[in-house]
Design an enzyme around this catalytic site. Structure first.
Site, short mmCIF file in Angstrom:
data_model
loop_
_atom_site.label_atom_id
_atom_site.label_comp_id
_atom_site.label_asym_id
_atom_site.label_seq_id
_atom_site.Cartn_x
_atom_site.Cartn_y
_atom_site.Cartn_z
N ARG A 37 -44.23 27.08 9.61
CA ARG A 37 -44.77 26.58 8.35
C ARG A 37 -46.15 27.15 8.03
NH1 ARG A 37 -42.38 21.93 6.25
NH2 ARG A 37 -44.37 21.04 5.56
N LEU A 90 -45.01 22.78 0.14
CA LEU A 90 -44.24 23.22 1.30
C LEU A 90 -43.40 22.00 1.69
CD1 LEU A 90 -44.01 25.67 3.24
CD2 LEU A 90 -45.77 24.59 4.65
N SER A 91 -42.12 22.06 1.39
CA SER A 91 -41.26 20.87 1.47
C SER A 91 -41.22 20.30 2.88
CB SER A 91 -39.85 21.21 1.01
OG SER A 91 -39.86 21.68 -0.32
N CYS A 92 -40.95 19.00 2.96
CA CYS A 92 -40.90 18.33 4.26
C CYS A 92 -39.76 18.91 5.11
CB CYS A 92 -40.78 16.83 4.10
SG CYS A 92 -39.27 16.25 3.34
#
Length: 388
Positions: A37, A90-92
Site C-alpha cells: 500500500r 486508497l481503499s480499505c
C-alpha cells in the site's frame, strides 16, 4: 522509514485473524505482497479529526502517515479532499480483497477498471492478468499522472498497464470486448456501456449504492447481466453524478411536524442488522436513515434524498425499564417515511428476513432491478434507470 515490513505484517496478520484472505483466490495475497500500500500512497494523506479532514504528511509525521496507510482492514486512506469532502482514497484492504475475489480473475483476461485513483488496484489486477491486459480509466488527469508514476515505481510498467483519462461511465470502447470489468467507485445505476463492452459470459464487479457490491455475469446473448450481491462495501460515488446530498436538518427545516403517533418497535436492528439495512436500502432507495443513542434510548432520523422534502423522527421515550421500546414518531412532507419504513421492515420479516447475500441484480438496456432469492421468480424492486 525502515519499518514498512512491520506495518505490512501487522495488517496482514489482522486479515488472517479475521479470515479475510479468500481460499478460492490464493493469488490475491501474493499480489498484495507485490504491491504494498505505501508504494501507492501520496506524500499527503487526510485524517478525519471529528470536525474536518486534516493533512497528514509523510515527511513531518511519518508514523501518523503510516498509520493512515496501514490502518485496520476496514480503514481507507483518504488521498484527496475536494471542497472539504473525500474525493479519492486508497481503499480499505478487506474490501479490495473481497472484490478481487468476486471478480474471478484469471491470467490473460482483458480487464477494464473504472476509477484508477492511486493505481494500486490496477497493479493488483495486472499482477494476475498481466500488465498488457489491464486498461484503467481515471476522470482526474492529475490522478492519472500520479497513478502511472506509481505503477512504474512498483514494477508495473505505466506503458503496458494503460491508464487513460476519461469518463468511467462510458467505459473504454477502444479496448472492448473485456473479460472482466471492475469499478472502484459506487454507482446507483450500472451503466449499460459496461455491459455492452463485456463479452458474453464476462463478469462485472462494482459497488452499488451505499451498502453492497455486486458481481454480474453478462448473458450469452449480451442483452442483460445478472448476479448476486457479494458483500458490504462503501465507496465514494462517481464524480459529477450528483451534488452533495442534503442533510436531515436541511430537509427538516423549522416547520412543525404534520403527523404524530407512537411506535413500540425495537429500533436496535435498524442500527445493528446489516441485512435489514440492506433490505431497506433496496425497498427505499432514496431514504437516508441515521441512528443515535441518548439517555432515553435509540433514536432515528429519516429523510428523502430526492428533493421532495419528506422527513420523520423516531424519538425514544425512556421510562427506566430495560424492555421499554416506546418511541414517538413525528413526520412531515408529501411522504410518511416512518410508515414506509415499517411497511418495508414488515415485508422483509414476512420474507423470513433474508440476508443481503440472498439479493441479486439484473441489468438490461432500459433499466435494472434488484431481486431476492431467484432472478426469475423472486420478488423484485425496480431500480433507477441505467445510464445511456
Amino acid at each position: 522509514m525502515d519499518s514498512w515490513d512491520e506495518w505490512r505484517r501487522g495488517l496482514a496478520a489482522e486479515m488472517d485473524l479475521r479470515g479475510d484472505w479468500p481460499d478460492r483466490s490464493p493469488w490475491i495475497r501474493s499480489a498484495v505482497d507485490a504491491a504494498p500500500r505505501h508504494l501507492f500512497a501520496p506524500d499527503r494523506l487526510w485524517h478525519w479529526d471529528d470536525c474536518a479532514y486534516v493533512p497528514v504528511d509523510r515527511d513531518s509525521d511519518p508514523e501518523g502517515w503510516a498509520a493512515e496507510v496501514y490502518g485496520n482492514p476496514d480503514d481507507a486512506a483518504v488521498t484527496q479532499v475536494t471542497d472539504g469532502l473525500p474525493s479519492s482514497s486508497l481503499s480499505c484492504e478487506a474490501v479490495v480483497v473481497d472484490m478481487l475475489d468476486s471478480l474471478l480473475l484469471e491470467p490473460g483476461h482483458r480487464v477494464l477498471e473504472l476509477g484508477t485513483g492511486t493505481g494500486r488496484n490496477a497493479a493488483l489486477l495486472a499482477w494476475r492478468a498481466g500488465d498488457e491486459s489491464v486498461t484503467s480509466v481515471e476522470v482526474d488527469p492529475d490522478l492519472a499522472v500520479g497513478a502511472r508514476e506509481r505503477l512504474g515505481a512498483a514494477g508495473r510498467s505505466g506503458d503496458r498497464v494503460r491508464v487513460v483519462v476519461g469518463d468511467g461511465g462510458t467505459g473504454w470502447p477502444a479496448g472492448a470486448p473485456y473479460d472482466r470489468v471492475m469499478a472502484t467507485y459506487a454507482v446507483d445505476r450500472i451503466p449499460w456501456a459496461w455491459v455492452a463492452q463485456t463479452r458474453p459470459g464476462g463478469r462485472i464487479v462494482t459497488p452499488w449504492g451505499r451498502l453492497g457490491h455486486v458481481a454480474l455475469t453478462v448473458a450469452e446473448d449480451g442483452k442483460s447481466a445478472t448476479g448476486w450481491v457479494q458483500g458490504l462495501a462503501q465507496f465514494m460515488s462517481a464524480r459529477g453524478t450528483a451534488g452533495p446530498a442534503r442533510t436531515f436538518s436541511q430537509v427538516r427545516g423549522t416547520a412543525p411536524a404534520e403527523a404524530e403517533r407512537s411506535m413500540t418497535r425495537n429500533l436496535e436492528p435498524l442500527r445493528d442488522n446489516a441485512h435489514l439495512r440492506f433490505a431497506l436500502r433496496v425497498a427505499l432507495p432514496d431514504v437516508r436513515i441515521t441512528t443515535a443513542e441518548d439517555e432515553d434510548g435509540l433514536n432515528a432520523w429519516l429523510h428523502d434524498e430526492g428533493g421532495v422534502g419528506s422527513w420523520a423522527t423516531l424519538s425514544a421515550v425512556g421510562s427506566g425499564g430495560d424492555d421499554d421500546n416506546s418511541t414517538v414518531v413525528h413526520q412531515a412532507g408529501p411522504r410518511r417515511l416512518a410508515d414506509e419504513l415499517e411497511e418495508a421492515w414488515d415485508a422483509w420479516i414476512a420474507m423470513a428476513s433474508p440476508n443481503l447475500y440472498d439479493y441479486g441484480m439484473t441489468v438490461e438496456p432500459d433499466g435494472q432491478y434488484v431481486w431476492c432469492g431467484d432472478a426469475a421468480t423472486g420478488p423484485r424492486w425496480q431500480s433507477v434507470q441505467t445510464e445511456e
